[in-house]
Design an enzyme around this catalytic site. Structure first.
Site, PDB file in Angstrom:
ATOM      1  N   GLU A   1       1.738  -8.886  -5.590  1.00  0.00           N
ATOM      2  CA  GLU A   1       2.235  -7.552  -5.345  1.00  0.00           C
ATOM      3  C   GLU A   1       3.611  -7.611  -4.378  1.00  0.00           C
ATOM      4  OE1 GLU A   1      -0.917  -5.432  -3.245  1.00  0.00           O
ATOM      5  OE2 GLU A   1      -2.432  -6.453  -4.239  1.00  0.00           O
TER       6      GLU A   1
ATOM      7  N   GLU B   1       0.502   3.757  -2.597  1.00  0.00           N
ATOM      8  CA  GLU B   1      -1.048   3.531  -2.207  1.00  0.00           C
ATOM      9  C   GLU B   1      -1.068   3.978  -0.626  1.00  0.00           C
ATOM     10  OE1 GLU B   1      -4.070  -0.021  -1.213  1.00  0.00           O
ATOM     11  OE2 GLU B   1      -2.341  -0.353  -2.260  1.00  0.00           O
TER      12      GLU B   1
END
Length: 434
Positions: free
Chosen positions: A238, A349
């Site tokens: 990520e 997120e």
């Protein structure tokens, strides 16, 4: 007689003075003893404030700082308070791994095919979009020497803010991380593809500084390359930008990386907080603040991220902006990702701890809903993936998902200027998201 007449009163006076002095001294003794007793009492209280557990925590903090902060040739003071250490490349934390000891940094592999095939930004918005390639520490006007890598120093304050020293620098463990889960406290607004094998991804995302409702929460925007099931064997790499007061001590958007091989349980970490990601550049510090930020109803600033798998050695490489290779995740870190990804996600997120029993006010993206569009909402544009032939291709059949659309939503589209794109984000708690 005259002499004795004067002597007696004088003698009486001296006797009286001695008695008064003695009484005063006697009266002072309890006070002196009390002060001494107070000092002992304070010392005892201080000892109580640092019992065995506190001493053990202090020792663990010192040991962890020694493990994370490597010897540097130079230290740069960033205007935002960060210290950037210029660490010899072979001494960075990743080289503590047994498989890297004695190894040298790898040279970046060739970029995927179609790398230079870019989609123009529309003329109506091109004057209002800038690509961010600057970090706050660059304002100091100094650089790290060749042969070193720029690493943000971890401080004692960083560790004292952590909710757990054992899990410092990791995302909270999640036993159920399916994107439709409402029980793990993580909420998403993402676009994803999952109908092929993937060897990388690329996109541009504008940078914001969303408000964080609780210091233990974070808000991020990133690309995930994922492999395995959504069980305990999940592998991810990520990269993106993040606001995390607990991790960094402020509300600045920061460039970050992450990886895990067991669904965020025991493996992996942010940035250089474990022996994982290998940095190759002296110009970018992972974990350092990105500047400038996008302005609501004003100029937008975005960063371009690309992750891709080297066909020759199998390592996963990361690039920030045009041509700035940051480093790589060695293939030996992974199980499923040692081969390829089976899903790519782009989006936002947040962590929702439900402070005071209601939904968090932590924002995602710009803090505004996607319906507000350009200049106001956060976006991902030019979404691409790397295929089996090491070619960058448009992210076809993109699916959009918002866990809680009343809190954070997502709207997508496609055109000749931005290719496949979407707007996403929201304010968190509001009338429709109590």
């Amino acid at each position: 007689m005259a002499c004795s007449f004067h002597f007696v009163p004088l003698l009486l006076l001296l006797t009286l003075l001695l008695l008064i002095s003695s009484a005063s001294s006697t009266a002072a003794l309890p006070s002196m003893r009390s002060s001494s007793e107070d000092t002992a009492s304070n010392a005892t209280a201080a000892a109580r404030l640092r019992p065995g557990k506190e001493l053990l925590k202090y020792k663990r903090i010192r040991a962890l700082l020694k493990k994370l902060n490597k010897p540097s040739l130079k230290t740069i003071q960033s205007p935002d308070g960060d210290l950037i250490d210029c660490v010899p490349s072979h001494l960075q934390p990743a080289f503590d791994h047994p498989k890297l000891k004695g190894q040298k940094l790898l040279d970046p592999p060739e970029r995927p095919k179609n790398y230079n095939l870019t989609i123009a930004v529309s003329s109506s918005s091109s004057s209002r979009v800038g690509e961010v390639v600057v970090q706050a520490w660059h304002a100091a006007g100094e650089e790290c020497p060749e042969g070193t890598v720029a690493i943000r120093r971890t401080t004692e304050k960083d560790l004292l803010r952590a909710s757990s020293l054992r899990r410092y620098g990791r995302k909270p463990a999640r036993w159920n991380i399916r994107r439709d889960s409402t029980s793990n406290g993580h909420e998403h607004a993402v676009g994803y593809v999952n109908n092929d094998n993937y060897y990388g991804a690329k996109a541009s995302v504008n940078v914001w500084s969303p408000r964080i409702g609780d210091p233990s929460e974070f808000s991020l925007s990133q690309i995930w390359v994922i492999s395995g099931s959504f069980g305990n064997d999940l592998n991810t790499i990520e990269a993106g930008w993040q606001v995390s007061p607990e991790l960094y001590g402020d509300s600045n958007p920061r460039f970050f990386t992450y990886w895990t091989t067991d669904a965020y349980q025991e493996t992996g970490c942010y940035n250089h907080n474990c022996r994982g990601f290998v940095q190759t550049t002296n110009k970018i510090a992972i974990g350092a603040a990105i500047t400038p930020e996008s302005v609501y109803n004003g100029r937008q600033f975005d960063i371009t991220l690309m992750l891709w798998k080297d066909p020759k050695h199998g390592h996963w490489w990361l690039e920030l902006g045009p041509g700035m290779v940051v480093g790589y995740w060695p293939s030996y870190l992974f199980t499923h990702l040692a081969h390829h990804g089976n899903m790519v996600q782009f989006g936002g997120e947040v962590v929702n701890t439900r402070p005071s029993g209601s939904h968090t006010a932590t924002q995602m993206g710009s803090g505004h809903f996607p319906g507000e569009g350009f200049d106001r909402a956060a976006y991902f544009r030019n979404l691409q993936v790397v295929d089996w032939d090491n070619s960058l291709i448009p992210a076809a059949n993109l699916k959009l998902l918002a866990d809680h659309p009343a809190c954070y939503d997502i709207q997508g589209g496609s055109n000749s200027y931005w290719g496949s794109y979407f707007y996403y984000g929201g304010p968190g708690r509001n009338v429709k998201c109590p």
